[in-house]
Design a protein around this motif. Sequence first.
Motif, PDB file in Angstrom:
ATOM      1  N   ALA A   1       0.883  -1.360  -0.063  1.00 37.72           N
ATOM      2  CA  ALA A   1       0.003  -0.001  -0.042  1.00 37.72           C
ATOM      3  C   ALA A   1       0.964   1.126   0.098  1.00 37.72           C
ATOM      4  O   ALA A   1       1.813   1.197   0.829  1.00 37.72           O
ATOM      5  N   LEU A   2       0.777   2.101  -0.916  1.00 39.05           N
ATOM      6  CA  LEU A   2       1.399   3.503  -1.111  1.00 39.05           C
ATOM      7  C   LEU A   2       0.573   4.713  -0.685  1.00 39.05           C
ATOM      8  O   LEU A   2      -0.572   4.462  -1.263  1.00 39.05           O
ATOM      9  N   ASP A   3       1.139   5.239  -0.146  1.00 41.62           N
ATOM     10  CA  ASP A   3       0.395   6.933   0.107  1.00 41.62           C
ATOM     11  C   ASP A   3       0.571   7.681  -1.295  1.00 41.62           C
ATOM     12  O   ASP A   3       1.198   8.511  -1.520  1.00 41.62           O
ATOM     13  N   ALA A   4      -0.527   7.614  -1.997  1.00 42.12           N
ATOM     14  CA  ALA A   4      -0.879   8.561  -3.163  1.00 42.12           C
ATOM     15  C   ALA A   4      -1.550   9.651  -2.949  1.00 42.12           C
ATOM     16  O   ALA A   4      -2.433  10.225  -3.880  1.00 42.12           O
ATOM     17  N   GLY A   5      -1.369  10.425  -1.721  1.00 43.21           N
ATOM     18  CA  GLY A   5      -1.981  11.710  -1.751  1.00 43.21           C
ATOM     19  C   GLY A   5      -3.344  11.825  -1.438  1.00 43.21           C
ATOM     20  O   GLY A   5      -4.099  12.345  -1.859  1.00 43.21           O
ATOM     21  N   GLY A   6      -3.700  10.984  -0.286  1.00 39.11           N
ATOM     22  CA  GLY A   6      -5.037  10.918   0.326  1.00 39.11           C
ATOM     23  C   GLY A   6      -5.917   9.630  -0.411  1.00 39.11           C
ATOM     24  O   GLY A   6      -6.819   9.312   0.149  1.00 39.11           O
ATOM     25  N   THR A   7      -5.413   8.914  -1.385  1.00 38.75           N
ATOM     26  CA  THR A   7      -6.038   7.671  -1.824  1.00 38.75           C
ATOM     27  C   THR A   7      -4.617   6.687  -1.686  1.00 38.75           C
ATOM     28  O   THR A   7      -3.604   7.148  -2.055  1.00 38.75           O
ATOM     29  N   THR A   8      -4.912   5.345  -1.385  1.00 42.54           N
ATOM     30  CA  THR A   8      -3.959   4.487  -1.416  1.00 42.54           C
ATOM     31  C   THR A   8      -3.678   3.955  -2.592  1.00 42.54           C
ATOM     32  O   THR A   8      -4.995   3.323  -3.334  1.00 42.54           O
ATOM     33  N   LEU A   9      -2.718   3.717  -3.382  1.00 39.84           N
ATOM     34  CA  LEU A   9      -2.309   2.931  -4.412  1.00 39.84           C
ATOM     35  C   LEU A   9      -1.872   1.651  -3.892  1.00 39.84           C
ATOM     36  O   LEU A   9      -0.911   1.456  -3.374  1.00 39.84           O
ATOM     37  N   ALA A  10      -2.692   0.594  -4.264  1.00 36.67           N
ATOM     38  CA  ALA A  10      -2.318  -0.651  -3.884  1.00 36.67           C
ATOM     39  C   ALA A  10      -1.880  -1.433  -5.174  1.00 36.67           C
ATOM     40  O   ALA A  10      -2.276  -1.323  -6.012  1.00 36.67           O
ATOM     41  N   LEU A  11      -0.529  -2.179  -4.764  1.00 35.15           N
ATOM     42  CA  LEU A  11      -0.098  -2.969  -5.489  1.00 35.15           C
ATOM     43  C   LEU A  11      -0.021  -4.358  -5.319  1.00 35.15           C
ATOM     44  O   LEU A  11       0.147  -4.984  -4.063  1.00 35.15           O
ATOM     45  N   ALA A  12      -0.691  -5.187  -6.021  1.00 32.95           N
ATOM     46  CA  ALA A  12      -1.416  -6.706  -5.797  1.00 32.95           C
ATOM     47  C   ALA A  12      -0.649  -7.757  -6.668  1.00 32.95           C
ATOM     48  O   ALA A  12      -0.615  -7.352  -8.037  1.00 32.95           O
ATOM     49  N   ALA A  13       0.063  -8.315  -6.073  1.00 25.18           N
ATOM     50  CA  ALA A  13       0.498  -9.764  -6.702  1.00 25.18           C
ATOM     51  C   ALA A  13      -0.485 -10.607  -7.438  1.00 25.18           C
ATOM     52  O   ALA A  13      -1.665 -10.338  -6.890  1.00 25.18           O
ATOM     53  N   PRO A  14      -0.203 -11.439  -8.232  1.00 23.91           N
ATOM     54  CA  PRO A  14      -1.358 -12.097  -8.959  1.00 23.91           C
ATOM     55  C   PRO A  14      -2.420 -12.958  -7.773  1.00 23.91           C
ATOM     56  O   PRO A  14      -3.528 -12.854  -7.950  1.00 23.91           O
ATOM     57  N   GLU A  15      -1.818 -13.460  -6.653  1.00 18.29           N
ATOM     58  CA  GLU A  15      -2.688 -13.974  -5.686  1.00 18.29           C
ATOM     59  C   GLU A  15      -3.597 -13.062  -4.779  1.00 18.29           C
ATOM     60  O   GLU A  15      -4.524 -13.392  -4.396  1.00 18.29           O
ATOM     61  N   GLU A  16      -3.232 -11.713  -4.860  1.00 15.90           N
ATOM     62  CA  GLU A  16      -3.932 -10.916  -4.336  1.00 15.90           C
ATOM     63  C   GLU A  16      -4.825 -10.054  -5.218  1.00 15.90           C
ATOM     64  O   GLU A  16      -5.489  -9.055  -4.829  1.00 15.90           O
ATOM     65  N   ASP A  17      -4.725 -10.214  -6.652  1.00 18.14           N
ATOM     66  CA  ASP A  17      -5.388  -9.370  -7.515  1.00 18.14           C
ATOM     67  C   ASP A  17      -6.750  -9.810  -7.738  1.00 18.14           C
ATOM     68  O   ASP A  17      -6.768 -10.672  -8.472  1.00 18.14           O
ATOM     69  N   LEU A  18      -7.611  -9.413  -7.014  1.00 19.03           N
ATOM     70  CA  LEU A  18      -9.245  -9.900  -7.282  1.00 19.03           C
ATOM     71  C   LEU A  18      -9.819  -9.548  -8.488  1.00 19.03           C
ATOM     72  O   LEU A  18     -10.596 -10.390  -8.955  1.00 19.03           O
ATOM     73  N   ALA A  19      -9.640  -8.331  -8.889  1.00 20.92           N
ATOM     74  CA  ALA A  19     -10.215  -8.046 -10.065  1.00 20.92           C
ATOM     75  C   ALA A  19      -9.614  -8.102 -11.395  1.00 20.92           C
ATOM     76  O   ALA A  19     -10.273  -8.077 -12.390  1.00 20.92           O
ATOM     77  N   GLU A  20      -8.464  -8.592 -11.400  1.00 22.39           N
ATOM     78  CA  GLU A  20      -7.661  -8.843 -12.668  1.00 22.39           C
ATOM     79  C   GLU A  20      -7.580  -7.592 -13.542  1.00 22.39           C
ATOM     80  O   GLU A  20      -7.423  -7.874 -14.620  1.00 22.39           O
ATOM     81  N   ARG A  21      -7.639  -6.309 -13.044  1.00 23.95           N
ATOM     82  CA  ARG A  21      -7.421  -5.243 -13.722  1.00 23.95           C
ATOM     83  C   ARG A  21      -7.259  -4.092 -12.663  1.00 23.95           C
ATOM     84  O   ARG A  21      -7.733  -4.286 -11.578  1.00 23.95           O
ATOM     85  N   VAL A  22      -6.916  -2.989 -13.158  1.00 23.49           N
ATOM     86  CA  VAL A  22      -7.055  -1.856 -12.220  1.00 23.49           C
ATOM     87  C   VAL A  22      -8.542  -1.542 -11.782  1.00 23.49           C
ATOM     88  O   VAL A  22      -9.404  -1.278 -12.503  1.00 23.49           O
TER      89      VAL A  22
END
Length: 109
Positions: free
Chosen positions: A36-57
Motif C-alpha cells: 500500500a502506497l500513500d498517493a496523496g489521500g488515496t492509497t495505491l495498492a500493488l497486488a501480486a497475482p494471488e491478491e489481484d481480485l479484479a484482474e485489472r485496475v
Amino acid sequence: MGNVTHPVADVAAAAAFYRDGLGIETKFVDGDRYAALDAGGTTLALAAPEEDLAERVAASFKVPDVTAALHAIEHAGGRVVRPVEQGAHEIRAVAADPWGNIFVVYGPR
C-alpha cells in the motif's frame, strides 16, 4: 474510496518504481503479495497475482459490512462478480456496477 489497485507481477519492483519515479511513499508491505502506497489521500495498492481480485485496475471501497454492501449493490442494479472471501487482512468481494465496471469492496474481519 479505500484504494485503487494495480495488478503487478513483482510487488517490490513496482513499489520501487512508484517510490523512485513519482516519490510515492510506502505505507505497508505484506511480503511479495501486496503493498500500500500513500498517493496523496488515496492509497495505491500493488497486488501480486494471488491478491489481484479484479484482474485489472479497480477502485476498492472500504465498508463496515461487506455482505450488507453486496446486498445493497445488487438491490441498486449491480452484481457480485466474486463472492465474499477471507483475505489475509480483511473480508473482501468483487462487484460490478450496472455498466460493467469492476470494483472491490472490503472490510474488517
